[in-house]
Design a protein around this motif. Structure first.
Motif, PDB file in Angstrom:
ATOM      1  N   GLY A   1       0.822  -1.203   0.000  1.00 34.45           N
ATOM      2  CA  GLY A   1       0.000   0.000   0.000  1.00 34.45           C
ATOM      3  C   GLY A   1       0.852   1.246   0.000  1.00 34.45           C
ATOM      4  O   GLY A   1       2.088   1.190  -0.008  1.00 34.45           O
ATOM      5  N   PRO A   2       0.192   2.404   0.010  1.00 29.72           N
ATOM      6  CA  PRO A   2       0.930   3.671  -0.053  1.00 29.72           C
ATOM      7  C   PRO A   2       1.827   3.873   1.166  1.00 29.72           C
ATOM      8  O   PRO A   2       1.406   3.659   2.299  1.00 29.72           O
ATOM      9  N   SER A   3       3.071   4.248   0.914  1.00 33.12           N
ATOM     10  CA  SER A   3       4.029   4.443   2.008  1.00 33.12           C
ATOM     11  C   SER A   3       5.170   5.316   1.513  1.00 33.12           C
ATOM     12  O   SER A   3       5.540   5.269   0.345  1.00 33.12           O
ATOM     13  N   GLN A   4       5.753   6.093   2.426  1.00 33.16           N
ATOM     14  CA  GLN A   4       6.925   6.882   2.079  1.00 33.16           C
ATOM     15  C   GLN A   4       8.203   6.076   2.201  1.00 33.16           C
ATOM     16  O   GLN A   4       9.290   6.560   1.887  1.00 33.16           O
ATOM     17  N   PHE A   5       8.095   4.831   2.663  1.00 30.94           N
ATOM     18  CA  PHE A   5       9.260   3.976   2.861  1.00 30.94           C
ATOM     19  C   PHE A   5       9.410   2.994   1.712  1.00 30.94           C
ATOM     20  O   PHE A   5       8.442   2.682   1.016  1.00 30.94           O
ATOM     21  N   PRO A   6      10.620   2.451   1.506  1.00 31.70           N
ATOM     22  CA  PRO A   6      10.785   1.383   0.513  1.00 31.70           C
ATOM     23  C   PRO A   6       9.898   0.190   0.872  1.00 31.70           C
ATOM     24  O   PRO A   6       9.556  -0.012   2.041  1.00 31.70           O
ATOM     25  N   GLU A   7       9.557  -0.624  -0.111  1.00 33.09           N
ATOM     26  CA  GLU A   7       8.688  -1.781   0.131  1.00 33.09           C
ATOM     27  C   GLU A   7       9.310  -2.749   1.140  1.00 33.09           C
ATOM     28  O   GLU A   7       8.612  -3.328   1.964  1.00 33.09           O
ATOM     29  N   PHE A   8      10.633  -2.931   1.078  1.00 28.68           N
ATOM     30  CA  PHE A   8      11.298  -3.925   1.919  1.00 28.68           C
ATOM     31  C   PHE A   8      12.573  -3.327   2.492  1.00 28.68           C
ATOM     32  O   PHE A   8      13.376  -2.747   1.758  1.00 28.68           O
ATOM     33  N   MET A   9      12.756  -3.451   3.808  1.00 28.42           N
ATOM     34  CA  MET A   9      13.950  -2.916   4.482  1.00 28.42           C
ATOM     35  C   MET A   9      14.497  -3.943   5.463  1.00 28.42           C
ATOM     36  O   MET A   9      13.732  -4.687   6.079  1.00 28.42           O
ATOM     37  N   VAL A  10      15.824  -3.939   5.611  1.00 29.01           N
ATOM     38  CA  VAL A  10      16.512  -4.824   6.559  1.00 29.01           C
ATOM     39  C   VAL A  10      17.556  -3.997   7.298  1.00 29.01           C
ATOM     40  O   VAL A  10      18.321  -3.259   6.680  1.00 29.01           O
ATOM     41  N   VAL A  11      17.574  -4.122   8.623  1.00 30.11           N
ATOM     42  CA  VAL A  11      18.594  -3.477   9.448  1.00 30.11           C
ATOM     43  C   VAL A  11      19.286  -4.574  10.250  1.00 30.11           C
ATOM     44  O   VAL A  11      18.621  -5.374  10.916  1.00 30.11           O
ATOM     45  N   GLY A  12      20.624  -4.631  10.164  1.00 29.80           N
ATOM     46  CA  GLY A  12      21.410  -5.606  10.924  1.00 29.80           C
ATOM     47  C   GLY A  12      22.090  -4.932  12.105  1.00 29.80           C
ATOM     48  O   GLY A  12      22.695  -3.875  11.946  1.00 29.80           O
ATOM     49  N   MET A  13      21.958  -5.548  13.290  1.00 29.51           N
ATOM     50  CA  MET A  13      22.505  -4.979  14.529  1.00 29.51           C
ATOM     51  C   MET A  13      23.388  -6.007  15.242  1.00 29.51           C
ATOM     52  O   MET A  13      22.952  -7.136  15.464  1.00 29.51           O
ATOM     53  N   VAL A  14      24.608  -5.595  15.594  1.00 32.48           N
ATOM     54  CA  VAL A  14      25.481  -6.415  16.433  1.00 32.48           C
ATOM     55  C   VAL A  14      25.518  -5.775  17.814  1.00 32.48           C
ATOM     56  O   VAL A  14      25.900  -4.614  17.951  1.00 32.48           O
ATOM     57  N   ASP A  15      25.089  -6.517  18.811  1.00 33.17           N
ATOM     58  CA  ASP A  15      25.032  -6.003  20.187  1.00 33.17           C
ATOM     59  C   ASP A  15      24.369  -4.622  20.223  1.00 33.17           C
ATOM     60  O   ASP A  15      24.874  -3.684  20.841  1.00 33.17           O
ATOM     61  N   ASP A  16      23.239  -4.493  19.515  1.00 31.13           N
ATOM     62  CA  ASP A  16      22.434  -3.262  19.480  1.00 31.13           C
ATOM     63  C   ASP A  16      23.121  -2.088  18.789  1.00 31.13           C
ATOM     64  O   ASP A  16      22.719  -0.947  18.975  1.00 31.13           O
ATOM     65  N   VAL A  17      24.154  -2.357  18.000  1.00 29.07           N
ATOM     66  CA  VAL A  17      24.811  -1.317  17.207  1.00 29.07           C
ATOM     67  C   VAL A  17      24.546  -1.643  15.739  1.00 29.07           C
ATOM     68  O   VAL A  17      24.848  -2.750  15.278  1.00 29.07           O
ATOM     69  N   GLN A  18      23.968  -0.697  14.985  1.00 29.27           N
ATOM     70  CA  GLN A  18      23.655  -0.956  13.578  1.00 29.27           C
ATOM     71  C   GLN A  18      24.943  -1.136  12.780  1.00 29.27           C
ATOM     72  O   GLN A  18      25.851  -0.322  12.851  1.00 29.27           O
ATOM     73  N   VAL A  19      24.985  -2.237  11.998  1.00 33.08           N
ATOM     74  CA  VAL A  19      26.167  -2.524  11.189  1.00 33.08           C
ATOM     75  C   VAL A  19      25.839  -2.685   9.708  1.00 33.08           C
ATOM     76  O   VAL A  19      26.734  -2.572   8.866  1.00 33.08           O
ATOM     77  N   GLU A  20      24.567  -2.954   9.375  1.00 34.72           N
ATOM     78  CA  GLU A  20      24.194  -3.184   7.986  1.00 34.72           C
ATOM     79  C   GLU A  20      22.806  -2.631   7.707  1.00 34.72           C
ATOM     80  O   GLU A  20      21.974  -2.509   8.622  1.00 34.72           O
ATOM     81  N   TYR A  21      22.573  -2.344   6.415  1.00 34.80           N
ATOM     82  CA  TYR A  21      21.262  -1.835   6.009  1.00 34.80           C
ATOM     83  C   TYR A  21      20.995  -2.270   4.571  1.00 34.80           C
ATOM     84  O   TYR A  21      21.900  -2.302   3.736  1.00 34.80           O
ATOM     85  N   TYR A  22      19.742  -2.599   4.296  1.00 32.15           N
ATOM     86  CA  TYR A  22      19.308  -2.935   2.948  1.00 32.15           C
ATOM     87  C   TYR A  22      17.920  -2.353   2.746  1.00 32.15           C
ATOM     88  O   TYR A  22      17.094  -2.364   3.676  1.00 32.15           O
ATOM     89  N   ASP A  23      17.649  -1.832   1.569  1.00 33.76           N
ATOM     90  CA  ASP A  23      16.257  -1.557   1.224  1.00 33.76           C
ATOM     91  C   ASP A  23      16.060  -1.851  -0.253  1.00 33.76           C
ATOM     92  O   ASP A  23      17.018  -1.906  -1.037  1.00 33.76           O
ATOM     93  N   SER A  24      14.809  -2.091  -0.632  1.00 37.67           N
ATOM     94  CA  SER A  24      14.494  -2.519  -1.989  1.00 37.67           C
ATOM     95  C   SER A  24      14.761  -1.424  -3.015  1.00 37.67           C
ATOM     96  O   SER A  24      14.895  -1.724  -4.206  1.00 37.67           O
ATOM     97  N   ASP A  25      14.854  -0.168  -2.602  1.00 35.96           N
ATOM     98  CA  ASP A  25      15.206   0.901  -3.546  1.00 35.96           C
ATOM     99  C   ASP A  25      16.687   0.859  -3.905  1.00 35.96           C
ATOM    100  O   ASP A  25      17.063   1.072  -5.053  1.00 35.96           O
ATOM    101  N   ILE A  26      17.540   0.586  -2.908  1.00 35.72           N
ATOM    102  CA  ILE A  26      18.989   0.507  -3.141  1.00 35.72           C
ATOM    103  C   ILE A  26      19.342  -0.827  -3.800  1.00 35.72           C
ATOM    104  O   ILE A  26      20.148  -0.884  -4.710  1.00 35.72           O
TER     105      ILE A  26
END
Length: 201
Positions: free
Chosen positions: A13-38
């Motif tokens: 549905g309508p959204s300002q965000f990419p359709e699919f996003m992934v955030v990877g965290m090591v010990d609560d520190v962000q280390v990776e990111y993916y989204d369907s636009d990139i």
């Protein structure tokens, strides 16, 4: 223990965000990111911005596998709950924890529109569907279970060990937290509610 968790979000549905996003965290520190636009996994280690993403090919496969699996489950739940159109979300938290003695645990929790939908039991190596009346394709769940056991858990542990080795001084440092305790009377039960807030670690 140390952890590597991936937070995955699929929206329709309508959204300002990419359709699919992934955030990877090591010990609560962000280390990776993916989204369907990139369309590729990107390192988010701000202290090491030019770092390569470890096991990039395996992660690219995993992202696509999760995307298609989450999309299928979203369709099943939308149909079962008679939801048509509008904005819908399917979210997954998946990852592993590694203890100092080398033992590892893998887990996965799925949610539909903010409601727990299913989880992967680390002890019995099986799925539990949490929305009454929903029937998931058993063959597909068996394939997913096989992938969790033979691909995702070993990959997660390898990647976590790699991050811990690379960032040992940053991620494994120990800092005492600042702790505050709040107490208030609960309006619902009349009892005392105690909240502990730990910050700065």
């Amino acid at each position: 223990s140390h952890s590597l968790w991936y937070f995955l979000t699929l929206t329709t549905g309508p959204s300002q965000f990419p359709e699919f996003m992934v955030v990877g965290m090591v010990d609560d520190v962000q280390v990776e990111y993916y989204d369907s636009d990139i369309g590729k996994m990107i390192s988010r280690r701000h202290w090491c911005p030019d770092a390569e993403v470890k096991e990039a090919d395996n992660k690219e496969f995993a992202v696509k596998d999760f995307y298609f699996g989450m999309r299928d489950k979203l369709q099943v739940l939308m149909s079962h709950l008679n939801h048509t159109g509008g904005h819908r979300t399917y979210q997954v938290i998946a990852g592993c924890e590694l203890d100092d003695d080398g033992s590892a645990r893998f887990g996965r929790w799925d949610a539909y529109n903010g409601q727990d939908a299913m989880n992967y039991n680390m002890m019995s190596y099986g799925y539990t569907v949490l929305i009454p009346g929903v029937v998931m394709d058993k063959a597909r769940l068996q394939v997913t279970k096989f992938m969790m056991d033979t691909f995702y858990q070993p990959l997660c542990v390898r990647v976590l060990k790699s991050y811990l080795q690379q960032e040992r001084s940053r991620l494994m440092r120990r800092v005492k937290p600042r702790v505050r305790v709040f107490q208030k009377t609960s309006a619902l039960s009349g009892g005392t509610e105690v909240t502990c807030l730990a910050t700065g670690f």
